[in-house]
Scaffold this active site. Structure first.
Site, PDB file in Angstrom:
ATOM      1  N   LYS A  61       1.727  -6.379   6.100  1.00 22.27           N
ATOM      2  CA  LYS A  61       0.591  -6.635   5.202  1.00 22.27           C
ATOM      3  C   LYS A  61       0.281  -8.125   5.217  1.00 22.27           C
ATOM      4  CE  LYS A  61      -0.881  -5.751   0.415  1.00 22.27           C
ATOM      5  NZ  LYS A  61      -0.480  -5.195  -0.887  1.00 22.27           N
ATOM      6  N   SER A 136      -3.342  -1.539  -2.629  1.00 20.75           N
ATOM      7  CA  SER A 136      -3.979  -2.552  -1.801  1.00 20.75           C
ATOM      8  C   SER A 136      -3.411  -2.629  -0.380  1.00 20.75           C
ATOM      9  CB  SER A 136      -3.836  -3.927  -2.458  1.00 20.75           C
ATOM     10  OG  SER A 136      -2.459  -4.258  -2.582  1.00 20.75           O
ATOM     11  N   SER A 160       0.597  -0.406  -5.095  1.00 24.80           N
ATOM     12  CA  SER A 160      -0.043  -0.685  -3.803  1.00 24.80           C
ATOM     13  C   SER A 160       0.722  -0.274  -2.558  1.00 24.80           C
ATOM     14  CB  SER A 160      -0.383  -2.163  -3.697  1.00 24.80           C
ATOM     15  OG  SER A 160      -1.543  -2.411  -4.431  1.00 24.80           O
TER      16      SER A 160
END
Ligand code: GLN
Length: 462
Positions: A61, A136, A160
């Site tokens: 990420k 996210s 997330s």
């Protein structure tokens, strides 16, 4: 072995394949690069791809710092930021023969639940390109679901990791707060942020957790002890009946009320039945303060965000604060308000008290002298993946999709999302919550479920 077969292997399968010399590291990386080249234009899962990497390919990420590789946190503000150091989790992966194949798309500074708040465009769901991936950690979940990496790392402040894992049909683990060092994770809300794995199987999640866990001296909230989840699953798995028999599985009545899509509810109830068939004792539990958790979260989180975002003042990173997207601006304003003198007591202090109540609810449910349960199960998300654009202009509706995940962050406990079925062709995830520091039991339950079902083997046709 054919190229598609290589990329569809789990992490454990990849390690075995390399050991047995079924394929080389170079062949492995080439197979993934080819697949990324073909599918990333459709998915927008990677923001940056690192050619010439060697080792087992992980997708990271883009909110986790990688030395010499651009790290944007999904924000225009950091579009040229190249960290001079690696996050501890990255150092640990490199020590274990893992390479960073690329950085994945995410909501700006991890603020979001759909993947649409990225400055670099939304990530698309591999199961249906018109749907959101959840967020996210949108790009990490999509990359694992579409076999663009052997596994990924995400971050979870309010869901997330678990929520996009659920919406994309893969495994996501949010560890106990303090299990994994936050050093090198760009901060969103520091008292809730955690880093964890997104994987193709529960075993893989346990292995990655063992690699990345344990203190480093840089994050003072991080416990020095390493996790041994994988070792435990491995030994317990050898005697399958020991995995789950006699465990008490709590089902919170508050997680099955209004707002939960009836079809998703059915899938979750079927999954719980399956656990019962395997010898678990199913017990109803109550988490009475969960109805206040969302409101408390959306005060505590913006408050911490307003402090953490202050470092992006236009001086240090070279870009102006006007470049923040609308969600980031909204949270900075909200948080500045809730911390301001005269309002602090009414908002932040009250939310902090609610946080304690939420934590106490879990302590009570898990308390052994009171006949407490070993794990708590329920839905991850009230619905399956929704249409791109459907909720972007309605932040309150968007926030409601976090309803089942945020409590674990407020309480600091670990949570796992595993594939448990489909509703109208879209994946549904089962959430398994555990006691603080007890990743081992949630992984065991997840593993037992996975062993007796085939859901995790389903792949999107993309
Ligand atoms: N959707 C939640 C939020 O917008 C969770 C975000 C996260 O876990 N990073 O705050």
């Amino acid at each position: 072995m054919g190229k598609n077969n290589i990329t569809s292997l789990t992490l454990i399968g990849t390690i075995k394949g390399l050991k047995q010399k079924d394929f080389s590291e170079e062949e492995l990386n080439n197979a993934y690069f080819e697949r990324i080249a073909k599918l990333n234009p459709k998915l927008n899962s990677f923001l940056e791809i690192k050619k010439n990497s060697c080792g087992i390919p992980a997708a990271i990420k883009d909110i986790i710092c990688t030395q010499g590789i651009k790290t944007t946190a999904g924000s225009r503000i950091l579009s040229n930021f190249i960290p001079p150091y690696n996050a501890i989790v990255i150092q640990r992966l490199l020590e274990n023969g893992i390479s960073v194949i690329g950085k994945t798309n995410c909501d700006e500074f991890a603020m979001g639940g759909s993947g649409e708040n990225s400055s670099f465009g939304p990530t698309k769901n591999p199961w249906d390109l018109n749907k959101v991936t959840g967020g996210s950690s949108s790009g990490s979940a999509a990359a694992v679901a579409a076999d663009l990496c052997a596994f990924a790392l995400g971050s979870d402040t309010g869901g997330s990791i678990r929520q996009p894992a659920s919406l994309c049909g893969v495994v996501g683990l949010k560890p106990t707060y303090g299990r994994v060092s936050r050093y090198g994770l760009i901060a969103m809300a520091s008292s809730l942020d955690t880093i964890g794995p997104v994987t193709k199987s529960v075993e893989d999640a346990a292995l990655v957790l063992d690699w990345i866990s344990g203190g480093d001296g840089y994050d003072s909230n991080c416990h020095p002890e390493r996790s041994e989840g994988y070792k435990h699953i491995f030994f317990a798995g050898a005697q399958n009946d020991k995995l789950i028999k006699g465990l008490k599985v709590g089902v919170p009545k508050e997680y099955f009320g209004e707002g939960l899509n009836p079809k998703v509810k059915q899938v979750i109830e079927d999954a719980i039945k399956k656990l019962e068939e395997q010898g678990a004792e199913i017990v109803e539990v109550s988490l009475p303060n969960s109805k206040y958790a969302l409101a408390a979260y959306y005060i505590i989180v913006p408050s911490e965000i307003s402090a953490n975002m202050a470092r992006f003042d236009g001086i240090r990173y070279g870009s102006a604060r006007v470049d923040f997207g609308p969600e980031v601006k909204r949270r900075i304003m909200l948080g500045t308000y809730t911390l301001s003198s005269g309002y602090y007591e009414e908002y932040y202090a009250k939310a902090a008290k609610v946080r304690t109540l939420v934590k106490q609810d879990f302590n009570k449910a898990f308390d052994p002298p009171a006949g407490g349960v070993d794990v708590i199960v329920g839905p991850v998300s009230p619905t399956t993946a929704w249409n791109l654009g459907e909720k972007v202009d309605d932040p309150l509706t968007m926030y409601l999709s976090d309803i089942y995940t945020i409590s674990a962050n407020l309480a600091g406990i670990p949570g796992l999302s595993i594939p448990c079925g489909f509703s109208e062709g879209l994946p549904v995830g089962l959430q398994i919550l555990g006691k603080q520091w007890d990743e081992e039991t949630i992984l065991r339950v997840g593993y037992a479920y996975e062993q007796s079902t085939e859901w995790h083997k389903e792949k999107p046709k993309i």
